[in-house]
Write an enzyme that holds these catalytic residues in place. Structure first.
Site, PDB file in Angstrom:
ATOM      1  N   ASP A 274      -2.892 -36.519  11.484  1.00 16.53           N
ATOM      2  CA  ASP A 274      -3.202 -36.268  10.098  1.00 16.53           C
ATOM      3  C   ASP A 274      -4.408 -36.206   9.591  1.00 16.53           C
ATOM      4  O   ASP A 274      -5.420 -36.732  10.408  1.00 16.53           O
ATOM      5  CB  ASP A 274      -2.483 -37.430   9.399  1.00 16.53           C
ATOM      6  CG  ASP A 274      -2.874 -38.853   9.560  1.00 16.53           C
ATOM      7  OD1 ASP A 274      -3.388 -38.910  10.898  1.00 16.53           O
ATOM      8  OD2 ASP A 274      -3.251 -39.443   8.823  1.00 16.53           O
ATOM      9  N   GLU A 275      -4.907 -35.454   8.555  1.00 19.63           N
ATOM     10  CA  GLU A 275      -5.933 -35.365   7.650  1.00 19.63           C
ATOM     11  C   GLU A 275      -7.307 -35.373   8.794  1.00 19.63           C
ATOM     12  O   GLU A 275      -8.354 -35.881   8.835  1.00 19.63           O
ATOM     13  CB  GLU A 275      -6.238 -36.830   7.124  1.00 19.63           C
ATOM     14  CG  GLU A 275      -5.058 -37.039   5.976  1.00 19.63           C
ATOM     15  CD  GLU A 275      -5.196 -38.434   5.345  1.00 19.63           C
ATOM     16  OE1 GLU A 275      -5.557 -38.367   4.070  1.00 19.63           O
ATOM     17  OE2 GLU A 275      -5.396 -39.265   5.820  1.00 19.63           O
TER      18      GLU A 275
HETATM   19  C1  ACM Z   1      -1.205 -40.128   5.735  1.00 23.76           C
HETATM   20  O1  ACM Z   1      -1.080 -40.960   4.779  1.00 23.76           O
HETATM   21  N1  ACM Z   1      -2.447 -39.773   6.011  1.00 23.76           N
HETATM   22  C2  ACM Z   1      -0.221 -39.696   6.855  1.00 23.76           C
END
Ligand code: ACM
Length: 515
Positions: free
Chosen positions: A327-328
């Site tokens: 993620d991110e």
């Molecule tokens: C997330 O909340 N960065 C998965």
């Protein structure tokens, strides 16, 4: 005494008597709500001569029986005998097997008669889930830790029950703030009460590396040495991690470890300079920003590192899954991110595990067995579906346990919105996004990120009472679902929380009992 007074007294006795002798099984407070309940209007009573019989056909039930005995012991003062048997007993509690496809691997059937309480399932896991129902059907004082003088009655009837989704999880972020083995076990006990079957541990992030990796010891020596706010951090040794895995397994809960990458990796980048493209270690980070770190995706050493980490973790993890985050990764170019995820996916499968990642991983070409965890992007979920990849539903705006209840909540964040107890309950994973249908969904998971959570009491405050609602979304049929009905069952669980000493949020939307 006048006739009227006598009648009133008589009515009072009848009323009190009725309260003490529950006889209507349909009038219960079980969460998650069971699939089918029918009442027969009498009651079963547990007493000191009750025995727990177990069928000789399934030796694992000895564990289940011991667990049940332990749960009943403190408040009743009874030390129930456990007796293996080949025949159906005429009285007592009987844990046994059945061959019933509808019940699946976790379903169970409870047949409560005046003299005999029978709990049947296809296997010990189903029996374990059914034991949670028995706990919740008894007077709430059963949760007390000292002996209570109470008639331990359960109304008679039948419950047939099985889960809607096969995956019902929580996530605990031990990276932002470290929470220790005892806190994790405490959470596992509470999850078991609500029939969860997965705990996802977010073990690494920018602020901390929390799992010992023997081939890369500085990850914990350096990367585990602090946390958000600059506290001392901490980490699980491999022995401690194995202890958590075993404790979870005893409750039929699978641990899924997450090593977040290529972003959310500052703790690793600070521990080993060679993981950085410029060959220099970063500084430890104790703030709460996201999206600034990345592993160097075009260095071979990065993949040797990942292979070692995943290899050690896969050996310690009996469950089928390994979570790679993903993620991110705002500091990773998309052209680097995609081949990185594909290469890491190969490493996960090489070590015999099924890969899970946050929804961004669907930009890459995924193995059909891989699983995407939807948290924000319906577009990413659509990519998953097009690739035949199943989805775990963790919509931040509905299921993130770290979102504040309202603007006055002393803990939590609100970037995805406020999640009051009713908001957390009133959504359906299969209709939330038009792109995602029931057939695409493996299950649901409620994550607790710990930027604002520093200890067990903080953790409890954000988890309770919302956790009960996520349990019900994961387990119970959508038909008949009603907040107005649920809130009364939830209110009664406040009594359990009071007994357990749980620090829970007393939402004004829930009609808690007075004291
Ligand atoms: C997330 O909340 N960065 C998965």
């Amino acid at each position: 005494m006048s006739k009227t007074v006598l009648i009133i007294l008589g009515l009072l006795v009848a009323f009190v008597g009725r309260k003490q002798s529950p006889t209507d099984l349909t009038n219960n407070n079980v969460i998650p709500r069971p699939v089918i309940i029918s009442a027969t209007g009498n009651s079963f009573q547990l007493n000191e001569s009750t025995s727990i019989y177990i069928t000789v056909n399934l030796p694992e039930l000895n564990q289940s029986a011991k667990y049940l005995r332990e749960k009943l012991q403190a408040a009743t003062g009874y030390e129930l005998k456990i007796i293996p048997t080949k025949e159906t007993p005429s009285s007592g509690i009987y844990l046994t097997t059945v061959n019933n496809e509808e019940l699946g691997s976790e379903g169970y059937e409870l047949l409560i008669e005046k003299k005999l309480l029978t709990l049947k399932a296809n296997n010990a896991e189903g029996v374990f889930r059914g034991i949670q129902t028995i706990r919740q059907l008894l007077p709430v004082a059963i949760e007390k830790s000292s002996v209570q003088k109470i008639a331990w009655k359960i109304p008679t009837g039948t419950i047939r029950d099985f889960p809607k989704y096969e995956y019902r999880g929580t996530m605990l972020d031990v990276a932002r703030h470290f929470l220790g083995v005892e806190d994790v076990k405490h959470y596992l006990d509470l999850m078991a009460y609500y029939k969860f079957n997965v705990m996802h541990l977010h073990l690494t992030d920018d602020q901390g590396w929390r799992i010992e990796i023997k081939s890369w010891p500085k990850l914990t020596e350096i990367g585990g040495s602090t946390e958000v706010g600059g506290g001392k951090g901490g980490f699980f040794t491999q022995e401690q991690y194995a202890d958590i895995v075993n404790y979870a397994a005893d409750r039929y809960i699978t641990i899924i470890p997450e090593i977040d990458m290529p972003g959310h990796t500052n703790a690793a980048l600070a521990s080993y300079p060679e993981l950085n493209c410029n060959g220099q270690a970063t500084k430890l980070y104790t703030g709460t920003k996201v999206g600034f770190s990345t592993l160097c995706t075009n260095r071979e050493i990065t993949y040797e590192f990942i292979d070692d980490v995943i290899g050690e973790l896969a050996k310690l993890t009996p469950g089928p899954y390994l979570h790679i985050g993903g993620d991110e990764s705002h500091a990773t170019k998309t052209d680097d991110y995609i081949p990185f995820i594909e290469r890491v996916q190969d490493i996960v499968y090489k070590h015999g595990k099924i890969m899970i990642g946050w929804d961004e991983i669907t930009l890459a070409k995924l193995n059909k067995r891989s699983i995407a965890q939807y948290w924000a992007s319906a577009e990413n979920a659509k990519n998953a579906i097009q690739q035949g990849v199943k989805i775990i539903m963790s919509p931040a705006r509905k299921a993130y346990l770290d979102m504040q209840y309202d603007s006055l909540s002393p803990l939590g964040l609100h970037w995805a919105g406020y999640i009051e107890v009713d908001t957390g309950y009133k959504w359906n994973p299969a209709t939330l996004e038009t792109e995602i249908g029931r057939e695409n969904i493996l299950g649901i998971e409620a994550p607790l990120w710990t930027e604002t959570v520093t200890n067990r009491a903080d953790m409890e405050y954000l988890i309770f009472p919302r956790l009960a609602g996520y349990a019900e979304i994961g387990w119970s049929p959508t038909d008949g679902k009603s907040w107005n009905e649920y809130k009364h069952r939830l209110a009664s669980h406040g009594n359990q929380y009071d007994i357990w000493g749980i620090n829970y949020y007393r939402s004004k939307l829930v009609p808690w009992s007075k004291e």
